[in-house]
Design a protein around this motif. Structure first.
Motif, PDB file in Angstrom:
ATOM      1  N   THR A  23     -39.237  19.818   7.097  1.00  0.00           N
ATOM      2  CA  THR A  23     -38.435  19.508   5.913  1.00  0.00           C
ATOM      3  C   THR A  23     -39.310  19.216   4.699  1.00  0.00           C
ATOM      4  OG1 THR A  23     -38.310  17.128   6.402  1.00  0.00           O
ATOM      5  CG2 THR A  23     -36.587  18.543   7.342  1.00  0.00           C
ATOM      6  N   SER A  45     -38.706  16.793  12.208  1.00  0.00           N
ATOM      7  CA  SER A  45     -39.117  16.112  10.986  1.00  0.00           C
ATOM      8  C   SER A  45     -38.175  14.966  10.674  1.00  0.00           C
ATOM      9  CB  SER A  45     -39.114  17.098   9.811  1.00  0.00           C
ATOM     10  OG  SER A  45     -39.611  16.498   8.633  1.00  0.00           O
ATOM     11  N   LEU A  46     -38.557  14.140   9.706  1.00  0.00           N
ATOM     12  CA  LEU A  46     -37.648  13.186   9.088  1.00  0.00           C
ATOM     13  C   LEU A  46     -36.749  13.936   8.111  1.00  0.00           C
ATOM     14  CD1 LEU A  46     -40.153  10.282   8.289  1.00  0.00           C
ATOM     15  CD2 LEU A  46     -38.693  10.540  10.313  1.00  0.00           C
ATOM     16  N   ASP A  47     -35.778  13.244   7.544  1.00  0.00           N
ATOM     17  CA  ASP A  47     -34.904  13.861   6.550  1.00  0.00           C
ATOM     18  C   ASP A  47     -35.710  14.290   5.334  1.00  0.00           C
ATOM     19  OD1 ASP A  47     -32.493  13.578   7.956  1.00  0.00           O
ATOM     20  OD2 ASP A  47     -32.198  11.534   7.220  1.00  0.00           O
ATOM     21  N   ARG A  69     -34.254  16.109  13.904  1.00  0.00           N
ATOM     22  CA  ARG A  69     -34.760  14.942  13.194  1.00  0.00           C
ATOM     23  C   ARG A  69     -35.446  14.007  14.194  1.00  0.00           C
ATOM     24  NH1 ARG A  69     -34.022  17.988  10.244  1.00  0.00           N
ATOM     25  NH2 ARG A  69     -32.744  18.124   8.370  1.00  0.00           N
TER      26      ARG A  69
END
Length: 371
Positions: A23, A45-47, A69
């Motif tokens: 992301t 990934s993270l946001d 996520r």
């Protein structure tokens, strides 16, 4: 360059690839390119940081095999994801990537950049499907003496600020895991993983909205009708378009799949020598291509330390991989400005694909073809 592009296409068509940090700015562009090549892409990934990131606007998450996520520091989660999706190739980009932010959150920077990298390598170690893993760090991993020649891959790791030193520490961990668990001498008997690390310069391109980076700082100011404030105008950096190092990462992975023992080491992917210039110079070029705006020197003598001079030696990648930069600094600023001028009125996924095509055409045609 056509033979290089063909080799990359052959390597990734139909192959399952896991990208950490998909992301983020570089991770999203890499995911778009891999999807365009026909790879089965799994992202962890993270946001995304903003609603305007290239990941969001391109819609690449909906085109991937899995859009996940998770925090790379969670070893059990990473192990579970690798076990479920069984990737053949791994690109590890997830990181805390900002120098100035690392002064505010130094412990988290170290946890993410060092222990997160170790967590990913441990997941690789226990996943039988993985054949090639490219661990992305940074040019700032070197002990920066502000020398006037570029750093070579065999020079000492280090770093002044928490970000740079955390990346130097990550490089040491990668080297340790390569020797201890993925030793080339044991390939084919004790393991089947080729592990490399890669270092790039200051990348730019469309869809980057991170704080404290020159391009997004310029674009935000331009869109808001403000002068562009330059906090470190005389700092010299190796500027390159985001597609430059990504092409190097993918070429390296393709070579690792073919000859895993030969290529499992550290590599620099930097720009042409003439693309090494000051922050002020690159901002001036960007505004010229964008067609608007003015610069203001906002130097602060009390600001936190940032390197003034940093360059990479790319002789090794040129000689042993056949890789070399395709863009000049002017091409780089043109592609970047074009993306930001068009992103609000066009299909962003198609815009990214068109820029990838234009970038690849540079290897076969010496004249630049605007998108």
């Amino acid at each position: 360059m056509k033979s290089i592009d063909d080799a990359i296409a052959r390597a990734f068509r139909g192959r399952r690839v896991l990208v950490t940090g998909h992301t983020g700015f570089k991770g999203a562009w890499l995911s778009v390119w891999l999807h365009l090549l026909g790879a089965e892409v799994v992202g962890v990934s993270l946001d995304p940081a903003t609603a305007r990131d290239v990941y969001v606007l391109s819609g690449i998450g909906s085109k991937m095999l899995a859009d996940l996520r998770g925090d790379i520091r969670d070893r059990q989660l990473m192990a579970d994801i690798f076990r479920q999706y069984q990737p053949e190739v791994v690109f590890h980009l997830a990181a805390q990537p900002l120098v100035r932010l690392s002064y505010e959150i130094p412990a988290e920077t170290y946890e993410t950049n060092v222990m997160g990298t170790i967590s990913v390598m441990e997941a690789i170690r226990h996943c039988p499907s993985v054949r090639a893993a490219v661990m992305i760090t940074t040019d700032k991993c070197y002990e920066n003496r502000e020398q006037v020649w570029g750093y070579r891959e065999n020079e000492p790791m280090g770093g002044y600020d928490p970000y740079s030193s955390s990346k130097g520490a990550a490089e040491l961990a990668i080297s340790s895991w390569r020797r201890s668990f993925f030793n080339p001498h044991d390939y084919g008997t004790k393991h089947h993983v080729s592990l490399s690390s890669v270092r790039a310069g200051n990348v730019m391109g469309g869809g980057d909205w991170a704080l404290d980076r020159i391009v997004p700082d310029c674009i935000r100011a331009l869109e808001e009708g403000r002068p562009v404030e330059i906090r470190n105008p005389h700092a010299v950096r190796p500027w390159q378009h985001v597609l430059e190092p990504l092409s190097g990462y993918m070429l390296l992975a393709a070579k690792m799949l073919e000859e895993p023992v030969r290529y499992c080491e550290g590599w620099n992917f930097g720009p042409l020598a003439e693309s090494v210039c000051t922050v002020w110079e690159v901002a001036t070029r960007l505004l010229r291509e964008y067609g608007d705006g003015r610069l203001v020197d906002a130097s602060d003598p009390d600001a936190v330390h940032e390197a003034n001079l940093l360059m990479l030696d790319i002789s090794k990648a040129r000689a042993l991989l056949g890789w070399q930069p395709r863009t000049t600094i002017d091409d780089c600023c043109l592609l970047t400005a074009q993306w930001y001028r068009q992103y609000r009125t066009t299909d962003v996924y198609r815009l990214c694909c068109n820029q990838i095509d234009a970038f690849c055409s540079l290897g076969n045609d010496p004249s630049f073809i605007p998108v």
